[in-house]
Write a protein that holds these residues in place. Structure first.
Motif, PDB file in Angstrom:
ATOM      1  N   CYS A  98       0.821  -1.218   0.000  1.00  0.00           N
ATOM      2  CA  CYS A  98       0.000   0.000   0.000  1.00  0.00           C
ATOM      3  C   CYS A  98       0.859   1.274   0.000  1.00  0.00           C
ATOM      4  CB  CYS A  98      -0.919  -0.032   1.218  1.00  0.00           C
ATOM      5  SG  CYS A  98      -2.031   1.352   1.317  1.00  0.00           S
ATOM      6  N   ILE A  99       0.612   2.169  -0.949  1.00  0.00           N
ATOM      7  CA  ILE A  99       1.367   3.429  -1.041  1.00  0.00           C
ATOM      8  C   ILE A  99       0.528   4.621  -0.590  1.00  0.00           C
ATOM      9  CG2 ILE A  99       2.879   2.612  -2.905  1.00  0.00           C
ATOM     10  CD1 ILE A  99       1.051   4.441  -4.788  1.00  0.00           C
ATOM     11  N   SER A 100      -0.505   4.323   0.241  1.00  0.00           N
ATOM     12  CA  SER A 100      -1.418   5.411   0.615  1.00  0.00           C
ATOM     13  C   SER A 100      -0.701   6.576   1.291  1.00  0.00           C
ATOM     14  CB  SER A 100      -2.561   4.890   1.482  1.00  0.00           C
ATOM     15  OG  SER A 100      -2.051   4.326   2.655  1.00  0.00           O
ATOM     16  N   GLY A 101       0.400   6.304   1.986  1.00  0.00           N
ATOM     17  CA  GLY A 101       1.142   7.390   2.632  1.00  0.00           C
ATOM     18  C   GLY A 101       1.628   8.418   1.612  1.00  0.00           C
ATOM     19  N   GLU A 102       2.181   7.924   0.504  1.00  0.00           N
ATOM     20  CA  GLU A 102       2.664   8.850  -0.535  1.00  0.00           C
ATOM     21  C   GLU A 102       1.499   9.563  -1.231  1.00  0.00           C
ATOM     22  OE1 GLU A 102       6.292   6.783  -2.658  1.00  0.00           O
ATOM     23  OE2 GLU A 102       5.053   5.376  -1.544  1.00  0.00           O
ATOM     24  N   ILE A 103       0.385   8.837  -1.366  1.00  0.00           N
ATOM     25  CA  ILE A 103      -0.801   9.448  -1.981  1.00  0.00           C
ATOM     26  C   ILE A 103      -1.316  10.576  -1.097  1.00  0.00           C
ATOM     27  CG2 ILE A 103      -3.218   9.032  -2.621  1.00  0.00           C
ATOM     28  CD1 ILE A 103      -2.313   6.170  -3.428  1.00  0.00           C
ATOM     29  N   LEU A 104      -1.350  10.325   0.204  1.00  0.00           N
ATOM     30  CA  LEU A 104      -1.873  11.327   1.141  1.00  0.00           C
ATOM     31  C   LEU A 104      -0.981  12.570   1.216  1.00  0.00           C
ATOM     32  CD1 LEU A 104      -2.951   8.847   3.943  1.00  0.00           C
ATOM     33  CD2 LEU A 104      -4.505  10.296   2.641  1.00  0.00           C
ATOM     34  N   GLN A 105       0.276  12.438   0.796  1.00  0.00           N
ATOM     35  CA  GLN A 105       1.167  13.606   0.797  1.00  0.00           C
ATOM     36  C   GLN A 105       1.259  14.271  -0.568  1.00  0.00           C
ATOM     37  OE1 GLN A 105       4.904  12.699   3.288  1.00  0.00           O
ATOM     38  NE2 GLN A 105       3.950  10.695   3.001  1.00  0.00           N
ATOM     39  N   GLY A 106       0.440  13.766  -1.493  1.00  0.00           N
ATOM     40  CA  GLY A 106       0.426  14.385  -2.821  1.00  0.00           C
ATOM     41  C   GLY A 106       1.616  13.985  -3.672  1.00  0.00           C
ATOM     42  N   LEU A 107       2.344  12.932  -3.290  1.00  0.00           N
ATOM     43  CA  LEU A 107       3.531  12.539  -4.049  1.00  0.00           C
ATOM     44  C   LEU A 107       3.185  11.574  -5.169  1.00  0.00           C
ATOM     45  CD1 LEU A 107       5.948  12.014  -1.023  1.00  0.00           C
ATOM     46  CD2 LEU A 107       5.706  14.028  -2.474  1.00  0.00           C
ATOM     47  N   LYS A 108       2.142  10.777  -4.958  1.00  0.00           N
ATOM     48  CA  LYS A 108       1.729   9.807  -5.980  1.00  0.00           C
ATOM     49  C   LYS A 108       0.217   9.831  -6.149  1.00  0.00           C
ATOM     50  CE  LYS A 108       5.546   6.608  -6.124  1.00  0.00           C
ATOM     51  NZ  LYS A 108       6.134   5.368  -5.629  1.00  0.00           N
ATOM     52  N   LYS A 109      -0.236   9.268  -7.267  1.00  0.00           N
ATOM     53  CA  LYS A 109      -1.673   9.143  -7.526  1.00  0.00           C
ATOM     54  C   LYS A 109      -2.067   7.674  -7.330  1.00  0.00           C
ATOM     55  CE  LYS A 109      -2.512  13.433  -8.880  1.00  0.00           C
ATOM     56  NZ  LYS A 109      -2.690  13.992 -10.212  1.00  0.00           N
ATOM     57  N   PRO A 110      -3.340   7.414  -6.996  1.00  0.00           N
ATOM     58  CA  PRO A 110      -3.763   6.036  -6.715  1.00  0.00           C
ATOM     59  C   PRO A 110      -3.421   5.043  -7.812  1.00  0.00           C
ATOM     60  CG  PRO A 110      -5.456   7.551  -6.014  1.00  0.00           C
ATOM     61  CD  PRO A 110      -4.404   8.378  -6.713  1.00  0.00           C
ATOM     62  N   ASP A 111      -3.548   5.451  -9.090  1.00  0.00           N
ATOM     63  CA  ASP A 111      -3.317   4.479 -10.157  1.00  0.00           C
ATOM     64  C   ASP A 111      -1.839   4.129 -10.330  1.00  0.00           C
ATOM     65  OD1 ASP A 111      -2.644   6.912 -11.170  1.00  0.00           O
ATOM     66  OD2 ASP A 111      -3.840   6.782 -12.984  1.00  0.00           O
ATOM     67  N   GLN A 112      -0.973   4.729  -9.521  1.00  0.00           N
ATOM     68  CA  GLN A 112       0.432   4.322  -9.529  1.00  0.00           C
ATOM     69  C   GLN A 112       0.696   3.181  -8.547  1.00  0.00           C
ATOM     70  OE1 GLN A 112       1.480   8.677  -9.254  1.00  0.00           O
ATOM     71  NE2 GLN A 112       3.350   7.934 -10.207  1.00  0.00           N
ATOM     72  N   CYS A 113      -0.343   2.782  -7.802  1.00  0.00           N
ATOM     73  CA  CYS A 113      -0.185   1.676  -6.854  1.00  0.00           C
ATOM     74  C   CYS A 113      -0.387   0.354  -7.588  1.00  0.00           C
ATOM     75  CB  CYS A 113      -1.198   1.803  -5.724  1.00  0.00           C
ATOM     76  SG  CYS A 113      -1.244   0.346  -4.669  1.00  0.00           S
ATOM     77  N   PRO A 114       0.559  -0.584  -7.423  1.00  0.00           N
ATOM     78  CA  PRO A 114       0.426  -1.863  -8.150  1.00  0.00           C
ATOM     79  C   PRO A 114      -0.826  -2.651  -7.756  1.00  0.00           C
ATOM     80  CG  PRO A 114       2.305  -1.904  -6.617  1.00  0.00           C
ATOM     81  CD  PRO A 114       1.803  -0.494  -6.653  1.00  0.00           C
ATOM     82  N   ALA A 115      -1.360  -2.387  -6.580  1.00  0.00           N
ATOM     83  CA  ALA A 115      -2.532  -3.157  -6.137  1.00  0.00           C
ATOM     84  C   ALA A 115      -3.845  -2.532  -6.605  1.00  0.00           C
ATOM     85  CB  ALA A 115      -2.526  -3.262  -4.619  1.00  0.00           C
ATOM     86  N   PHE A 116      -3.790  -1.275  -7.052  1.00  0.00           N
ATOM     87  CA  PHE A 116      -5.015  -0.536  -7.393  1.00  0.00           C
ATOM     88  C   PHE A 116      -5.830  -1.287  -8.451  1.00  0.00           C
ATOM     89  CE2 PHE A 116      -7.332   2.497 -10.082  1.00  0.00           C
ATOM     90  CZ  PHE A 116      -8.098   3.152  -9.138  1.00  0.00           C
ATOM     91  N   GLY A 117      -7.073  -1.605  -8.100  1.00  0.00           N
ATOM     92  CA  GLY A 117      -7.964  -2.243  -9.063  1.00  0.00           C
ATOM     93  C   GLY A 117      -7.745  -3.739  -9.221  1.00  0.00           C
ATOM     94  N   ASN A 118      -6.626  -4.277  -8.682  1.00  0.00           N
ATOM     95  CA  ASN A 118      -6.423  -5.726  -8.736  1.00  0.00           C
ATOM     96  C   ASN A 118      -6.707  -6.314  -7.354  1.00  0.00           C
ATOM     97  OD1 ASN A 118      -5.133  -5.107 -11.252  1.00  0.00           O
ATOM     98  ND2 ASN A 118      -3.303  -4.670 -10.070  1.00  0.00           N
ATOM     99  N   ASP A 119      -5.643  -6.276  -6.530  1.00  0.00           N
ATOM    100  CA  ASP A 119      -5.810  -6.822  -5.180  1.00  0.00           C
ATOM    101  C   ASP A 119      -6.598  -5.874  -4.290  1.00  0.00           C
ATOM    102  OD1 ASP A 119      -4.336  -8.943  -5.983  1.00  0.00           O
ATOM    103  OD2 ASP A 119      -2.433  -8.140  -5.251  1.00  0.00           O
TER     104      ASP A 119
END
Ligand code: SF4
Lengths: 85, 363
Positions: B313-334
């Motif tokens: 889970c990369i939610s920490g980076e998402i919450l800081q505006g560093l990444k977007k959800p679709d950059q997470c390998p688990a997004f939409g799969n796991d």
């Protein structure tokens, strides 16, 4: 979670020592605690979040914002009409 | 509904979009703090209507998403106790702890109830003197006044069977943390309108000056959001870094002093870990010593809990505006809303859930 919606104060009453209000949200009624808006009167709109009125909605400000934007829109429309002719 | 439809007017929205396009001469990255704003932006497609130069990044403003796993695990342990009626806002029920969530505790016989107002939890305590009523008090400055009032009311009524697990968070310290990060990308902020309704905007002025960023308290309807973005872009283009209120009908400079006084009476500022981000100094609220009797974490010993977070889970980076959800390998799969791995996929205000719901994926 910080969702807060405007509703109209229909009635103000006391419950267990807290100021409470009956609030109309465009047809749906619920209650909210009014302790944080001590100056509110019936008929005014309040912004309600998780059972508490957070602020009285300033209708004059709302109208002013809308009027400014509408005027602006008119200016842009006039401008476009002017450019087109 | 009055003052909702007017601020959704498509003609006014179009005017504002034209003005934003006219004002923009270069690229700008703007963060909307509040998860409610993220949701509204994606729902109305505002991110796709803006000029390409304007990038909106999504902030940490979802209390459900940033509540530490440890707090969730403690809440689950308390909720499973037979003497407890456990109460919470609806959005917390499905948030995954290390192994469980509140719904599953309920399905195994835990008395877990959703409340709409913290005063309903106080009412339950009044009506059930032989049970312990615990309320999970999470939220930002917007929610703190209600949760503080619940404690004050329980104290005034002499209720000894009401307590709270308090995990409140504060917005300005999180903004400081984001801005002082060496990898920060945020150049301007839309500040969370309902947080400002309580706090006013005084506390943002030093931030705007120190980090040289414009900060615009902004509402939630399309016209509100576009006005906020326009004000932010205009300041960025002029090289100004001020606080400019664009939610005039609800936000006053001083906020709501009556609400702030009760928050200050019941709670005090403390360091707080944010889920996925880590500890941010002075970024939370906890019960004052005078109200220690209402602290569920003291009443029920749940201190020996060591949580584990899914590694992917990369939610920490998402919450800081560093990444977007679709950059997470688990997004939409796991990870999907029906089987979420992280809190940002559970909460309806979480950026991952919003991306899923409104089909924002560049992959
Ligand atoms: S998609 Fe799921 S696993 Fe990935 S960051 Fe979002 S919540 Fe975490």
């Amino acid at each position: 979670m910080c969702l807060a919606v405007p509703g109209k104060v229909l009635e103000i009453y006391d419950e267990n020592g807290l100021s409470m209000g009956r609030i109309d949200y465009a047809g749906t009624e619920n209650t909210a605690c009014l302790s944080y808006c001590p100056d509110v009167t019936t008929g005014q709109y309040v912004i309600v979040h998780a059972g508490f009125a957070l602020q009285i909605l300033d209708e004059a400000e709302a109208m002013e914002t809308l009027r400014t934007l509408t005027d602006l829109n008119q200016l842009i429309e006039d401008d476009r009409a002017g450019n087109g002719s | 509904m009055k003052y909702l439809t007017e601020f959704r007017d498509p003609v006014l929205a179009r005017t504002l979009l034209d003005r934003i396009a006219a004002a923009t001469t270069r690229s700008w990255t703007i963060m909307e703090i509040c998860g409610g704003q993220t949701h509204s932006i994606l729902r109305h497609g505002i991110d796709q209507l803006l000029p390409d130069e304007i990038e909106l990044v999504h902030g940490p403003g979802c209390p459900v998403c940033v509540t530490p796993l440890e707090t969730i695990d403690r809440a689950l342990a308390v909720a499973a106790r037979p003497e407890v009626i456990f109460t919470s806002f609806g959005d917390m029920l499905r948030v995954p702890g290390s192994k469980d969530d509140l719904f599953r505790v309920k399905s195994r016989g835990g008395d877990v109830r959703m409340v709409y107002s913290p005063l309903e939890a106080v009412k339950l305590a009044r009506e059930n003197p032989d049970r312990e009523v615990v309320f999970l008090a999470v939220g930002f400055e917007t929610t703190a006044p209600g949760n503080a009032m619940a404690v004050k009311q329980a104290a005034a009524e002499g209720l000894t069977n009401f307590s709270e697990i308090v995990s409140h968070v504060l917005v300005p310290p999180a903004m400081s943390a984001i801005l002082s990060s060496p990898v920060n990308r945020v150049q301007g902020f839309l500040a969370a309108g309902h947080v400002c309704t309580i706090m006013g905007w005084g506390e943002y002025e030093p931030l705007a000056a120190k980090y040289n960023v414009p900060i615009v308290p902004t509402g939630f309807e399309p016209v509100d959001l576009l006005q906020g973005i326009l004000a932010c872009v205009e300041m960025l283009e002029r090289g100004e870094a001020r606080v400019e209120n664009r939610y005039d009908r609800v936000v006053r400079a001083e906020g709501n002093p009556a609400a702030r006084a009760v928050v200050d009476e019941v709670y005090e500022v403390c360091d707080r870990p944010w889920r996925g981000i880590g500890v941010i100094p002075d970024s939370g609220l906890r019960l004052r010593e005078a109200f220690a009797a209402f602290d569920a974490e003291r009443k029920f010993d749940v201190s020996d809990i060591a949580p584990t977070e899914p590694e992917i889970c990369i939610s920490g980076e998402i919450l800081q505006g560093l990444k977007k959800p679709d950059q997470c390998p688990a997004f939409g799969n796991d990870c999907t809303p029906t089987s979420p791995l992280g809190a940002t996929m559970v909460s309806s205000e979480g950026a991952c859930a919003a991306y899923w719901k409104y089909h924002r994926s560049r992959l």
